[in-house]
Structure formats: C-alpha cells, structure tokens
Design an enzyme around this catalytic site. Sequence first.
Site, short mmCIF file in Angstrom:
data_model
loop_
_atom_site.label_atom_id
_atom_site.label_comp_id
_atom_site.label_asym_id
_atom_site.label_seq_id
_atom_site.Cartn_x
_atom_site.Cartn_y
_atom_site.Cartn_z
N SER A 126 0.85 -1.19 0.00
CA SER A 126 0.00 0.00 0.00
C SER A 126 0.88 1.24 0.00
O SER A 126 2.01 1.21 0.50
CB SER A 126 -0.91 -0.01 1.23
OG SER A 126 -1.47 1.26 1.46
N ARG A 156 -20.91 -12.96 -46.47
CA ARG A 156 -19.86 -12.28 -45.71
C ARG A 156 -20.49 -11.11 -44.99
O ARG A 156 -21.26 -10.36 -45.58
CB ARG A 156 -18.72 -11.79 -46.61
CG ARG A 156 -17.60 -11.07 -45.79
CD ARG A 156 -16.34 -10.79 -46.61
NE ARG A 156 -15.81 -12.02 -47.15
CZ ARG A 156 -15.79 -12.33 -48.45
NH1 ARG A 156 -16.29 -11.48 -49.34
NH2 ARG A 156 -15.31 -13.49 -48.86
#
Length: 449
Positions: A273, A312
């Site tokens: 921390s 497609r």
Amino acid sequence: MAAYPPAYLQGLLGDAEAEAALSDTALIEAMLTVETALAAAQAEVGEIPSEAAAAIAKAVKAFKPDMAALTSATERDGVAVPGLVAQVRASCDGPARHYLHWGATSQDIADTAMALCLRRAIDLSTARLDAVIAALAALADQHRDTVMAGRTRGQQATPTPFGLKAAGWMLPLLRWRKRLNDVRADALVLSFGGAAGTAAAYGPKARQIETALAKRLGLAVAPMPTHTQRDGMVALGGWFAGVAGSLAKLAGDVLLLAQSEIGELRIGGAGGSSTMPNKRNPTRAEAILALADRASAQIGALHRAAAHEHERGGAAWMTEWQVLPDLAVIAASALRHTMNLLEALEVDAAAMRRNLESSNGLLLAEAASFLLAGQMPRPDAQALVKEACAETARAGRHLFEVLADRCDDAIDWAALRDPARHLGDAHAMVDRALAEARDAVSTLKEDPQ
C-alpha cells in the site's frame, strides 16, 4: 488489435507474449505468410508459373509495409488485405505481381492469418494451463490430510481437507484442457473460398490448391468455406473465457482465505500500500477476478458477432477482430497470474486448525445428527443436536460435551471430537481426481494436439 490496457497496466491486466502473438506486426506477417504459401501451393499444382511464386516469395521477404498508408487504406476498405496486397504488388518484379493473391478474397487471407496467430496464443495458454494443473495436483496430494473448515454460503459448514479444495480447483481446468483438441480442430481451419465462397476464381484445381495450402500452413480443411460459419471462433472465445472463469473461482477462494481475520493462506510477493506498511494485498488474485469479469463481457459480444450476413458480414467480422484477440490475452494473463500465485502460495495448516476448532465443534453438527440417528428417529436426533448447538454458541462449551450431558447413549463423544474423523469420502475423491489428472496427462502426451 485487441483492447489492451494502458502500457502501465499491461503487466497486471495484459500479457506481453500473447499480445505479441496477436499484434499488428504478427497479423501482417501472417497475412504475408498466407499470400506466399498460396502462390507456392498454386505453383505446386500448376495453376501459376513457379517463377511467379518464387518472385512473390522474394518480394514478400524484402517487403516493409507502409503502416500509415495501410491504416488509411484499411479505414477506406474495411479490411487490411486490399491495401497490403497493393503495396506488395508494387514491390514485385515483372509479371509475378499479377499472380499475387490469385483467386483469393480478403477474408481468405485475413481469417487464415488470424488462425495462424491464434494458434500461437493457444499454444502459449496450453503450456501455462498444463503448468497450473500440475501445480494444483501437487497441492491436492500434499494437503490431502490438511483439515480445514468447509464453508457454504459464507459460513463454516463441515470439515474438509484443503487437498480436496485444491482438487476442486484443478478438475474444471483439466476438463477445459481435454476440450481443447476439439476447439482447436474447429477454430484453426484454412479460410479458402474466394469472393462469395464458391472458389470459382481459383479455377478447376481449387481443391488441390486448398489441400496443398493447408498442408503448408498446418491448418485443417473444411468441407466448405467458413466465411460466415463462426461457430469455431465462438467456441475458441468460449474456451478462453471459460478458462478465465475457472481460474476466477480459484482466485476468489484464495482471496477469501488470505483475509487477515482468516489467515489460512498467505500470498507470497503480495502487493503493498502507498500508506499502510502492514498491507499484503492479494494483487494477483484480484487481477484474475478482474480479467474474468472482462472475459464475461467480451464473450457476449463474440456471440453476437456470430451473425454474419449472407456470404460475408462486415460489422460482425470487425467485432470479432476486436473481441477474440482480447479473450486470448485475458486467458493468457489469468493463467500467468495463477502460475505465479500458486508458486508463492503458503498454506497455514495451524491457522486452518485454529479456525476449525474455534467453533467448539459446531462444524461436527451434521456428523452428530447422523451418529444419533442410529440410536433414535432422525427428526429427534436433529432436534437434539440443534438444541445442543444453541447451548454451545451460548455457553462456549464444545458441542460434543453438551451432547454427552444430554444423551444416555453409549457414544464415545471424546474420541469423535477430531474433525479428521469426519471427512467422509474426501480422501477417495482426491485420489480419483489425481488419477484423472494422471490419465489425462498420459493421453495428452500421446496426442498433444
């Protein structure tokens, strides 16, 4: 192409090796590999002159793409292949340039190149998955007799060995590993169909060319073009997301067991921390959970991208380009974090025992009910144990002491206080899990793909 995190987060939420396998450089190189192999396959069956194929290979080897021009062309064309082919064609000598990309469509090249890059990403994750499975098998075997509190719905439930928990982490991953051969077979397929999937422009030798090209690239041949059949890509994305999800189960358990108040696991190399020197943040476990969350969001987009229009699709195809590589990176990153997490994991058997015994035998309430059910009707046994549990919680006495005072039956409650005597079939379950892992490893060595 994948939605990578910012550079400073790549070590945490990305993966350098997987990203390299699916980078723009890798994909362009793969497209060029496909174009060269296509020309060679066509020359092999006599469809184009061998001199042309050799000239194409020479031009590709010396080729350096103009990325700015390629980016502009791709924005215009919606796919990189036309712009790339134009650049390579301009660098070819003589008539060879006319034979480059002969009969192909952009999707043939782009999808095949993606398959080549995904194969590298799959291989990377496979090696890491095997390492994670081996580590968990060792953990399960080592801790088959390390008794801890089993927990259901956040509460202590009954005793269980930590080795069984580790085996429970391992088996889903082992099943994902077994599924991989089928997933690979469906996803790593040559894309070969020409403009609208009929292979018309490839000429009468189309099937011969396809077979020769697939052999050169090490890809499977489908019965027909897979231009709009995206189930293979969806299955592969599901595999990546599924692996990440199963790793998240492991990471979530580790995170909970490493909580300060629990302390049954310690994570070596835990994060610090900026203000609290005492902190040992479970960074890797948190990253695995965050990656799995991202995968769950991405897999939905990939499922939606399966709906390619007619012969497609454009938008669905673009979605796939964004999502599938990201899922590959997510799985690779989660596996890397898990490998490192397990390597540095410390099991505190004494803390497990302390937490187990802190309930004063309440974790043995189920065992007590069934012991008494041999002496009286089961509803009566359950009612008696429930009353004894209330007194245990109130008075702080061990459950079996309370039951000994309330029962005249000849049960040696003192001898039954050891939680290790109430593990049911757990040891056999660990044995079966480890046997399955050994059998799978043996099978995979015989058929690694």
